[in-house]
Design an enzyme around this catalytic site. Structure first.
Site, PDB file in Angstrom:
ATOM      1  N   GLY A   1      38.197  58.988  68.522  1.00 47.75           N
ATOM      2  CA  GLY A   1      37.233  59.714  69.333  1.00 47.75           C
ATOM      3  C   GLY A   1      37.906  60.226  70.598  1.00 47.75           C
TER       4      GLY A   1
ATOM      5  N   SER B   1      42.758  59.832  62.870  1.00 53.21           N
ATOM      6  CA  SER B   1      41.895  60.704  63.660  1.00 53.21           C
ATOM      7  C   SER B   1      42.581  61.020  64.989  1.00 53.21           C
ATOM      8  CB  SER B   1      40.523  60.056  63.852  1.00 53.21           C
ATOM      9  OG  SER B   1      39.590  60.978  64.357  1.00 53.21           O
TER      10      SER B   1
ATOM     11  N   ASP C   1      43.294  68.538  36.475  1.00 42.75           N
ATOM     12  CA  ASP C   1      44.530  67.759  36.411  1.00 42.75           C
ATOM     13  C   ASP C   1      44.765  67.177  35.022  1.00 42.75           C
ATOM     14  OD1 ASP C   1      42.586  65.818  36.283  1.00 42.75           O
ATOM     15  OD2 ASP C   1      43.149  64.792  38.121  1.00 42.75           O
TER      16      ASP C   1
ATOM     17  N   LEU D   1      42.503  65.322  33.286  1.00 48.28           N
ATOM     18  CA  LEU D   1      41.719  64.124  33.009  1.00 48.28           C
ATOM     19  C   LEU D   1      40.418  64.169  33.797  1.00 48.28           C
ATOM     20  CD1 LEU D   1      41.567  61.217  31.757  1.00 48.28           C
ATOM     21  CD2 LEU D   1      42.571  60.406  33.910  1.00 48.28           C
TER      22      LEU D   1
ATOM     23  N   ASP E   1      37.907  62.175  35.363  1.00 53.16           N
ATOM     24  CA  ASP E   1      37.811  60.776  35.770  1.00 53.16           C
ATOM     25  C   ASP E   1      37.001  60.581  37.048  1.00 53.16           C
ATOM     26  OD1 ASP E   1      39.567  61.984  37.491  1.00 53.16           O
ATOM     27  OD2 ASP E   1      41.115  60.435  37.379  1.00 53.16           O
TER      28      ASP E   1
ATOM     29  N   ASP F   1      37.436  64.833  53.816  1.00 54.42           N
ATOM     30  CA  ASP F   1      37.291  64.591  55.252  1.00 54.42           C
ATOM     31  C   ASP F   1      36.322  65.616  55.846  1.00 54.42           C
ATOM     32  OD1 ASP F   1      37.678  64.436  58.091  1.00 54.42           O
ATOM     33  OD2 ASP F   1      39.634  63.528  57.751  1.00 54.42           O
TER      34      ASP F   1
ATOM     35  N   HIS G   1      36.640  60.562  56.159  1.00 62.16           N
ATOM     36  CA  HIS G   1      37.473  60.523  57.358  1.00 62.16           C
ATOM     37  C   HIS G   1      38.085  59.146  57.561  1.00 62.16           C
ATOM     38  CE1 HIS G   1      39.039  61.798  61.140  1.00 62.16           C
ATOM     39  NE2 HIS G   1      38.281  60.979  61.853  1.00 62.16           N
TER      40      HIS G   1
END
Length: 573
Positions: A124, A214, A299, A301, A303, A463, A500
């Site tokens: 922060g 962060s 990719d 697969l 999943d 994120d 995040h």
């Protein structure tokens, strides 16, 4: 020398500098003369001029209650070894606003020291003096660097939060407090910590590491750029390295999602849109199901994870309702908000202000939605984009600062095309712009490379605060400067579905510190790091699953046989 792939003369020289550097794993640092160790209670005798210790006590092995965390909440306590606990203040002064300031620090020196120094990054806008236990990257890690024998320090970055909605941002009214938060406090704290470490153990640290996520990730990057000799290796997770511009994007997002909320529900008692109604939990699950339908198998697969996220070109308009809004489609303002938000805010010339974003399969998690919408059913919105990012933008990242408690009004009145210039502005006593003080976006890390420094980046693809594509952009800038030699200094590991720093339906538990230490001290560059899906994470549909995190741009690929829940059956390709 490694090839430079057609780089210009300056870039070729930088690449040559990197290639010629001695690996820090090749030889130990130069020995320094040992001195007589000082006991914990004697350390006040060793503090540099301008530093005052406020605490020096021996702590027995056991468990401590962590500062600034609600008692009983997950992570509210931590195991610690027997150690010397020191707190102090650096550069005590009175600010231009008439308030007292100092760079506060918490330092913990274990009885069984491994010879290493660990700087624990903040988060922060800081303003809280947290316990220096050495928080590790990767969600849910139960150990910490202090338990592993590291001497650990943390700083409040030069201010303490005040009460009230704008209390965490009041320091932005003092120019020196801005600079301390941006870069100066980390350097001053590291210098004092190393002095006390040498005094207590009779020798300096053999290796020094900075680890943060962060804002802590931004701080890690800042050290490689402004203070390149201080650390041998850093971990920059989800780095807020252009946080003033990311805050502009956050305000832009709030404007967009407020329009979507107005489409979905009547206003609250204050007459404002109820931001948490912008998208229902069902809407967000609908969104991520469609992301998986379009992109999961890219990719090879299906999943529940989008490993090949660079190839995912998701278009939210496929979910637009053709008639009335139902649970199977999204309203026009919702689709418009997604399109504009993920494309990124633009200036008057149509250029990106911050970054574009990735449609990923973790967007429905509480770790994503609490930043964008919050969960306040009525009354003031509590989205972190509003309470944190907007508060920081108003009072810290823009010049002159705007003093306000009404972050909603500030966000709604902010014009990205007009007002973004304020993050680059100077005025009167504010002689450094926020971008100069806070942004850690320089690709010039020549001096850091010269002594063999290493950088590990981690970033969740879901994120909601800092875009993974912006971290990729920084890595690309390093490649433009250093060419193929970049891989000998910096590596990025993206984490599909992770929000995040941690969270989301992801394999978000991993050991980045060991990978960094092995790279710095053993000359072993990480190619893959095994990550685990935490069973206690309610968003995880496959508890205990493991996957390799791969050095970007490589991605995890299924080998074609064996359990898809086991990382051993995947390769980085």
């Amino acid at each position: 020398m490694r090839p430079t792939f057609g780089l210009g003369a300056a870039a070729a020289g930088a690449a040559a500098l990197l290639a010629a550097c001695t690996s820090p794993g090749d030889a130990p640092p130069a020995a320094q003369a040992a001195s007589t160790p000082l006991a914990c209670a004697q350390l006040a005798r060793a503090v540099p001029h301008g530093t005052r210790l406020t605490l020096a006590e021996e702590v027995a092995a056991g468990t401590i209650n962590l500062t600034g965390i609600q008692p009983g909440a997950p992570g509210a306590t931590a195991p610690v070894p027997a150690h010397c606990h020191v707190q102090g203040k650096i550069a005590e002064r009175t600010g231009l606003d008439g308030k007292p300031y100092a760079i506060g620090f918490d330092l913990r020196l274990p009885a069984q020291w491994n010879g290493r120094f660990f700087f624990q990054g903040g988060g922060g806008t800081d303003g809280v003096l947290r316990d220096a236990i050495g928080v590790l990257t990767g969600g849910g890690n139960t150990s910490n660097a202090l338990m592993q024998g590291y001497a650990v320090v943390f700083t409040d970055t030069g201010h303490l939060n005040e009460p009230g909605p704008n209390g965490p941002y009041q320091f932005g009214l003092d120019p020196q407090a801005r600079a301390d938060n941006g870069y100066n406090s980390m350097a001053q704290t590291a210098r004092v910590a190393k002095t006390l470490i040498r005094a207590h153990y009779g020798q300096a640290p053999q290796r020094s590491y900075f680890v943060g996520c962060s804002n802590g990730g931004r701080q890690a990057m800042m050290m490689t750029q402004r203070y390149p000799e201080m650390f041998d290796g850093v971990i920059a997770s989800a780095p807020a390295y252009r946080v003033p511009l990311a805050s502009v994007q956050a305000v832009y997002d709030t404007q967009l999602y407020a329009r979507a909320a107005a489409e979905q529900a009547p206003p609250g008692p204050d007459g404002r849109p109820v931001l948490s109604k912008a998208f229902s939990p069902g809407d967000m699950k609908l969104l991520t199901r469609e992301v998986l339908r379009q992109c999961d198998a890219l990719d090879g697969l299906a999943d529940g994870m989008v490993n090949n996220w660079p190839a995912c070109h998701f278009k939210p308009e496929v979910l637009r309702c053709t008639g009335a809004k139902t649970d199977a489609c999204l309203g026009p303002a919702q689709v418009d908000a997604l399109q504009r938000s993920f494309a990124g805010a633009r200036d008057a010339q149509g250029k990106p202000i911050y970054s574009d974003w990735v449609f990923d399969a973790g967007l429905h998690s509480v770790d994503w939605t609490r930043w964008k919408f919050g969960d306040a059913a009525s009354g003031p919105a509590n989205a972190r984009n509003l309470t944190l990012m907007t508060g920081g933008l108003a009072m810290f990242f823009t010049t002159p600062p705007t003093v306000t408690n009404d972050f909603w009004a500030y966000a709604m009145g902010f014009d990205p095309q007009r007002d973004t210039a304020k993050v680059y502005a100077t005025e009167g006593a504010f002689r450094e712009s926020a971008m100069r003080m806070v942004a850690a976006d320089s690709p010039d890390v020549d001096a850091y490379a010269r002594h063999g420094g290493k950088i590990l980046f981690f970033h969740g693809v879901s994120d909601p605060v800092f875009s993974v594509t912006d971290t990729v952009r920084y890595l690309d800038q390093l490649r433009q400067r250093y060419g193929a030699a970049t891989d000998g200094m910096a590596r990025l590991f993206t984490v599909p579905n992770m929000a995040h720093c941690s969270g989301g339906p992801a394999t978000d538990q991993y050991d980045g510190l060991t990978a960094l230490v092995n790279w710095v001290e053993q000359g072993q560059p990480p190619e893959r790091i095994v990550a685990r899906a935490r069973p206690e994470n309610a968003d995880v549909p496959w508890p205990g699953r493991t996957r390799p995190l791969c050095a970007y741009p490589k991605q995890a690929r299924y080998n074609g046989s064996g359990s898809i829940e086991d990382a051993a059956n995947f390769s980085c390709r």
